[in-house]
Structures are given as C-alpha cells and as structure tokens.
Write a protein that holds these residues in place. Structure first.
Motif, mmCIF file in Angstrom:
data_model
loop_
_atom_site.group_PDB
_atom_site.id
_atom_site.type_symbol
_atom_site.label_atom_id
_atom_site.label_comp_id
_atom_site.label_asym_id
_atom_site.label_seq_id
_atom_site.Cartn_x
_atom_site.Cartn_y
_atom_site.Cartn_z
ATOM 1 N N THR A 178 28.750 21.785 2.939
ATOM 2 C CA THR A 178 27.309 21.525 2.892
ATOM 3 C C THR A 178 26.849 21.308 1.454
ATOM 4 O OG1 THR A 178 26.903 23.917 2.884
ATOM 5 C CG2 THR A 178 26.778 22.783 5.014
ATOM 6 N N GLY A 179 27.680 20.594 0.675
ATOM 7 C CA GLY A 179 27.222 20.104 -0.610
ATOM 8 C C GLY A 179 26.405 18.838 -0.391
ATOM 9 N N SER A 180 26.298 18.017 -1.426
ATOM 10 C CA SER A 180 25.462 16.823 -1.325
ATOM 11 C C SER A 180 25.899 15.905 -0.189
ATOM 12 C CB SER A 180 25.473 16.056 -2.647
ATOM 13 O OG SER A 180 24.793 16.786 -3.651
ATOM 14 N N ILE A 198 27.995 22.277 12.152
ATOM 15 C CA ILE A 198 28.094 22.364 10.697
ATOM 16 C C ILE A 198 28.754 23.681 10.333
ATOM 17 C CG2 ILE A 198 26.819 22.372 8.515
ATOM 18 C CD1 ILE A 198 26.635 19.746 10.015
ATOM 19 N N PHE A 199 29.866 23.596 9.602
ATOM 20 C CA PHE A 199 30.562 24.783 9.128
ATOM 21 C C PHE A 199 30.182 24.999 7.661
ATOM 22 C CE2 PHE A 199 32.954 22.995 12.608
ATOM 23 C CZ PHE A 199 33.309 24.102 13.371
ATOM 24 N N GLN A 200 29.390 26.016 7.414
ATOM 25 C CA GLN A 200 28.831 26.260 6.082
ATOM 26 C C GLN A 200 29.428 27.513 5.460
ATOM 27 O OE1 GLN A 200 24.298 26.493 5.064
ATOM 28 N NE2 GLN A 200 24.976 28.595 5.454
ATOM 29 N N ARG A 201 29.867 27.374 4.204
ATOM 30 C CA ARG A 201 30.311 28.552 3.466
ATOM 31 C C ARG A 201 29.173 29.112 2.622
ATOM 32 N NH1 ARG A 201 34.844 27.786 -1.009
ATOM 33 N NH2 ARG A 201 33.076 26.630 -1.884
ATOM 34 N N THR A 202 28.642 28.292 1.713
ATOM 35 C CA THR A 202 27.596 28.754 0.803
ATOM 36 C C THR A 202 26.392 27.825 0.892
ATOM 37 O OG1 THR A 202 29.300 29.538 -0.732
ATOM 38 C CG2 THR A 202 27.053 29.359 -1.584
ATOM 39 N N PRO A 203 25.252 28.318 1.369
ATOM 40 C CA PRO A 203 24.059 27.472 1.370
ATOM 41 C C PRO A 203 23.614 27.181 -0.057
ATOM 42 C CG PRO A 203 23.487 29.729 1.958
ATOM 43 C CD PRO A 203 24.992 29.678 1.876
ATOM 44 N N SER A 326 17.066 14.473 2.629
ATOM 45 C CA SER A 326 16.060 13.828 3.474
ATOM 46 C C SER A 326 16.169 14.421 4.874
ATOM 47 C CB SER A 326 16.279 12.311 3.522
ATOM 48 O OG SER A 326 16.089 11.732 2.246
ATOM 49 N N ASP A 327 15.295 15.386 5.177
ATOM 50 C CA ASP A 327 15.204 16.015 6.504
ATOM 51 C C ASP A 327 16.450 16.796 6.885
ATOM 52 O OD1 ASP A 327 12.626 14.969 6.939
ATOM 53 O OD2 ASP A 327 13.472 13.059 7.575
ATOM 54 N N TYR A 328 17.120 17.393 5.905
ATOM 55 C CA TYR A 328 18.312 18.187 6.225
ATOM 56 C C TYR A 328 17.935 19.415 7.047
ATOM 57 C CZ TYR A 328 22.335 21.298 5.510
ATOM 58 O OH TYR A 328 23.389 22.158 5.677
ATOM 59 N N TYR A 329 16.989 20.201 6.583
ATOM 60 C CA TYR A 329 16.701 21.483 7.234
ATOM 61 C C TYR A 329 16.084 21.317 8.621
ATOM 62 C CZ TYR A 329 17.882 23.313 2.671
ATOM 63 O OH TYR A 329 18.556 23.609 1.518
ATOM 64 N N PRO A 330 15.154 20.389 8.840
ATOM 65 C CA PRO A 330 14.633 20.212 10.201
ATOM 66 C C PRO A 330 15.696 19.806 11.217
ATOM 67 C CG PRO A 330 13.139 19.203 8.608
ATOM 68 C CD PRO A 330 14.392 19.584 7.863
ATOM 69 N N VAL A 366 35.701 14.667 16.489
ATOM 70 C CA VAL A 366 35.829 14.177 15.112
ATOM 71 C C VAL A 366 35.596 15.344 14.169
ATOM 72 C CG1 VAL A 366 34.966 12.566 13.373
ATOM 73 C CG2 VAL A 366 34.963 11.900 15.795
ATOM 74 N N LEU A 367 36.480 15.492 13.180
ATOM 75 C CA LEU A 367 36.352 16.535 12.171
ATOM 76 C C LEU A 367 36.179 15.865 10.814
ATOM 77 C CD1 LEU A 367 36.475 19.465 11.184
ATOM 78 C CD2 LEU A 367 38.977 19.306 11.246
ATOM 79 N N VAL A 368 35.087 16.182 10.120
ATOM 80 C CA VAL A 368 34.768 15.564 8.837
ATOM 81 C C VAL A 368 34.844 16.609 7.733
ATOM 82 C CG1 VAL A 368 33.045 14.322 7.476
ATOM 83 C CG2 VAL A 368 33.253 13.881 9.937
ATOM 84 N N PHE A 369 35.646 16.318 6.712
ATOM 85 C CA PHE A 369 35.686 17.165 5.527
ATOM 86 C C PHE A 369 34.676 16.620 4.511
ATOM 87 C CE2 PHE A 369 40.352 18.062 6.609
ATOM 88 C CZ PHE A 369 40.034 19.280 7.206
ATOM 89 N N ALA A 370 33.600 17.364 4.310
ATOM 90 C CA ALA A 370 32.638 17.057 3.245
ATOM 91 C C ALA A 370 32.840 18.099 2.151
ATOM 92 C CB ALA A 370 31.218 17.081 3.789
#
Length: 532
Positions: A178-180, A198-203, A326-330, A366-370
């Motif tokens: 959940t970086g840029s 969404i798999f999040q480590r650090t907000p 752009s509208d990430y949190y909603p 589908v698995l996406v590495f961001a």
C-alpha cells in the motif's frame, strides 16, 4: 562501439543527458535495458499509474518552445500521457537514433582512460564518460512466499505490468502493498474486479491529489508565466515551487493552524510538509500535522474497524514519502473490497487458489505485488562496476552509498550519477533535480575541455566530508525516526543510512555554485593519452 559519453538508462535522466551532451558536440550512446524508451514510465503501466508532481512541473524546462507546445490534460498526468510526452520529446529532438534498446549493462570497468561496458547480450561499448541515469525507483522488489509457485492464477508486479494490459473485469484480485503504486491502483481496480483484497503491512500518510482536467484558461495562464514558475521551483526546497511558511506550527493559534492545514489539504499534495517550516524538524510541530491528516483519513472511512487499520501511527508525517491519492480511502466503503492487516493477520502461504493468512483463506484469480523497489542504490549496484585498482562499487558502498555531491564517487573517474544518493533526488521534484545535474555536468565537461583534462574524480576527503554532511543534515530532522526507503529499510540486510540530501533544491544548487566558484573544490583533474 566507441563514443565520448555512454549513458545507462533511457528515462527522463538519460534523454536529458543525451540531448545536452549532443549540444556540447560529444558523441553519445544511450543503453536501455528495456524494449522501449521512457524508463520507469515504460515499465509502470498498472491501472491508475500517474505522477505525484503536477504535470507542468514534472516536465523538461530546457526548451521554451517545448513548454509552450505541449498541452497537459490533467493536473497530475497519467502514465500513458507521460509516455506520450516522452515520445514527443524523443521525436522533436531526434533522440531515438542514439538510444539502443534491450541492452542491459552487466559490467563496466575503468581501464585507466575509458569505461568499457558489457551488455547482457554480449556487446562491448566504450566511452570516456559513463553516466548512470538509471533512476531511483527502477529495480523492483518482489517477495517470495511459501507455496507461491503453486498459484494457478496470474502473478503480476506493478513495475513490470504487461504492455498489452490486463483485463481484471470480474476477477478476484489481491494487491500486496500500500505504497504509492498500491494506493493509486486500488480505486481503479475496485471498480473492475468482482472482489479486491488489499494486504497491508504499514498504513501510510496520504494527501488528496485534488486532480482535475486542465482547462484552456489555466493552460494559457501557466504558459504565460512559465519562466517565473520554473524560477520559483528552482528557489524552493522541494523543487515544487512551494515556499515553506516562515512560522512554526507551534507559534500560531489552533484556528490559524487549522486554516493553513485545510488549505494545504485541498491543494498542496506532496508539498503539505511545507505548510510550516518545522514539520520535519520538530516532533511536537509534526504531531499537529499528523493528527490533522489522521482525522481527515478517518472521516473518509465508514467502518470503525477498517478505519483504525488505515490510520498511520508510529512515525512522523513525511518521514516516509507521503502518497498523493485519488479516492483511495473511500474505496474501503465498497462491499467488494476487503482489507487484511498483515501485522495482526500475517500471510502464511500462497495456495493454488489464493492466499492463506492466520485467520483464513482468501480466494484470488490475480495476485499483484505492489511492493516497490530496491530504492536509490538498487540499479547502481545491480551491474558489476569496477573502478581504479579493481575495486568494485559494491565494495566501496558496502556500508552505504559514498558520494561527493551525489554525482561522483572516489576511485571511479568519469563516472557520474544523475540524481543519485547524496543529492536531493527523491526528496525533490526529480525532473528539476535531473536537469540541475545534467546542466552542471555540461559546464564541468566544458571546463575540462578548456583545461585539457581527460579525467575528473572526487577526492577521498571531499567524499568523506560530503557523506558526513548528508548524515549531519539528516540527523537534524525526523527522517531517521521512520523505517523507509530513504533509510534503506525496504531491503533486508541493506545498510541503514539516510540516502537523499535534505538540504533542499535551492540549498544544494548554492553548494554546486560554490564548488565551481572555488575552482571545482573537491575534484581532481588529470590528463591521459586516451586509448580506444
């Protein structure tokens, strides 16, 4: 092939170097690992990819005609539009003929007079000067989870997105990171996918982009005052044109501070950190901004449990590069979006049908590495670069990058790094920093030609002094308080040192000017009988 200047990388830095060195009458060859021109913008084609610097500033300033003729459509340009701009620059200045694609440099060795470069396909190139224009965020970082090879769906990386695109309609998609990149693509993918996890480590902290189309009146106004806009950027700390407030966040009333933050939230994006001069210097001042942003983030998320997972804590605002979204949190208010906090619910394995976490299974197609990059030094240390006396750059940088001005490394004559570690780089509008470096190098090479010098090298003393100065300036800020790619924390085992220069674009330019005024202080020049 023998040329005067070998440039590695055909992104913004490589193309600007090519154009400028040609103007000096030098022969230039650009070696690009990829199959297209554009650097990071040729690779990063994921849904929602766009710059986090305003389009008018994320562009070249060397040509008034170019500035006037190109028409940006949005405040923050998307990847396709940026790539169209790059293609326009390439065609307008006839750059393509000196760019050689599918030539990944694997080795470069200094032979006492020239740099000898070998590419992955076995070609050999030779140049008097070697310019590393490889970018700060270009070597990808992908995790390896147990069972990953068993996954029967598709695995993608945001920085290696297929050129033909990917149809995610009706798919069950998982995004790790959940970086840029992750924050940019999440709202777009959520509208396409049957379900998004969404798999999040650090907000992270994020400021709204407030993106919008650019109307004709705005375009005309900017272009009528483009020179002033560029000058303001050159004289600002970040290269964005925003001047930091002269006031401390702690010396104004709460009402004044709130009004300032509200205005910054609506307009400044990445420049929010400049709302007060001490936000990156004083923890109490930073707390006022951090709490404001946390409140703003929380107000966008309906579910209290999800809200709490998304709010960043434990590090000061700005010490990790903030995102511009752009509208990430909603997006997390949608029924087809799930947030997994891997700190409390860690990923255990990848299975043929998805991901197992401690709490259960998540079905995925589908698995996406961001998951980002080996930042700043990854692309510089990937090839074998051998300087004087057989010493490699990896050996020289074993404890972290050692540079003079971010441009030179002792023991590696005629090797130049554009916007590298030890320069403002990722703490600045990197397009401005690239042009600052290239123009300064052009003046240096002109000076060498006038003096009959063939080689230039930083002294050991100058290098050590600059590294100490970079660290001293960083230690006076809050940056070391966070685990970030600024500190090398993105790669396990990487030396933990602060890599960019926090003195700002304007302050750094003044240092470069003083180096020249003092007779290129810190640099040794010599002449050799060049061999080809």
């Amino acid at each position: 092939m023998n040329v005067d200047v070998l440039v590695i990388g055909a992104g913004f830095a490589g193309l600007r170097t090519l154009h400028t060195m040609r103007e000096l009458g030098l022969s230039v060859a650009v070696l690009e690992a990829g199959d297209g021109i554009g650097g990071v913008w040729n690779w990063n084609r994921y849904p929602g990819a766009r710059c986090d610097v305003e389009s008018y500033d994320y562009s070249f300033g060397f040509s008034d005609e170019l500035q006037q003729e190109w028409r940006w459509s949005e405040r923050y340009a998307t990847q396709p539009e940026i790539l169209r701009y790059i293609d326009h620059v390439v065609e307008r200045f006839d750059l393509r003929r000196d760019v050689h694609l599918n030539r990944r440099m694997t080795r470069a060795e200094f032979d006492g007079a020239r740099w000898r470069v070998t590419t992955e396909n076995g070609e050999h190139w030779s140049g008097q000067y070697l310019v590393m224009a490889v970018g700060n965020l270009s070597t990808t970082k992908a995790p390896e989870f147990p069972g990953q090879s068993s996954f029967t769906g598709r695995i993608l990386h945001t920085a290696q997105w297929p050129h033909e695109g990917v149809d995610l309609d009706g798919q069950r998609v998982g995004i790790i990171g959940t970086g840029s990149s992750g924050m940019q693509m999440t709202p777009v993918v959520a509208k396409q996918a049957a379900h998004l996890t969404i798999f999040q480590r650090t907000p992270n902290f994020s400021i709204p982009a407030s993106n919008a189309p650019i109307d004709d009146a705005t375009d005309a106004e900017v272009k009528a005052h483009y020179a002033e806009r560029r000058e303001a950027a050159r004289n600002s700390p970040s290269g964005l044109g925003f001047k930091p407030s002269r006031f401390s966040a702690l010396e104004v009333t709460p009402e004044e501070r709130r009004a300032t933050y509200e205005a910054a939230w609506e307009r400044m994006g990445f420049g929010f950190i400049l709302a007060y001069y001490d936000l990156i210097l004083d923890e109490a001042a930073n707390d006022t901004a951090s709490e404001f942003i946390r409140e703003k983030i929380g107000a966008q998320v309906d579910d209290p449990e999800i809200r709490e997972k998304l709010i960043p804590r434990g590090f000061p605002f700005g010490t990790k590069r903030p995102s511009v979204d752009s509208d990430y949190y909603p997006t997390f208010n949608r029924d087809n979006v799930t947030l997994v906090d891997v700190r409390t619910d860690p990923i255990e394995r990848v299975t043929p049908t998805g991901i197992d976490t401690a709490s259960g299974h998540h079905d995925l197609d589908v698995l996406v590495f961001a998951t980002g990059f080996d930042a700043m030094t990854g692309s510089l240390l990937r090839p074998e670069i051998i300087g004087r006396d057989g010493r490699s750059l990896r050996e020289h940088w074993v404890a972290g990058p050692q540079t003079y001005l971010g441009l030179f490394t002792h023991g590696f004559p005629n090797l130049f790094v554009i916007a590298g570690p030890g320069s403002p780089s990722l703490l600045s509008n990197v397009l401005l920093s690239i042009e600052q470096h290239v123009d300064w190098l052009a003046e240096l090479l002109t000076h060498m030609r006038e003096q009959g010098a063939d080689l230039v090298e930083a002294t050991a003393e100058a290098e050590a002094g600059w590294v100490a100065h970079v660290n001293e300036r960083a230690d006076a800020t809050l940056y070391p308080r966070a685990k970030s790619y600024y500190m090398g924390d993105e790669i396990e085992g990487k030396p933990r040192v602060f890599m960019p220069y926090v003195g700002g674009v304007r302050g750094y330019r003044r240092i470069l000017e003083k180096v020249v005024a003092d007779g290129y202080d810190g640099l040794d020049f010599s002449a050799v009988r060049a061999r080809v």
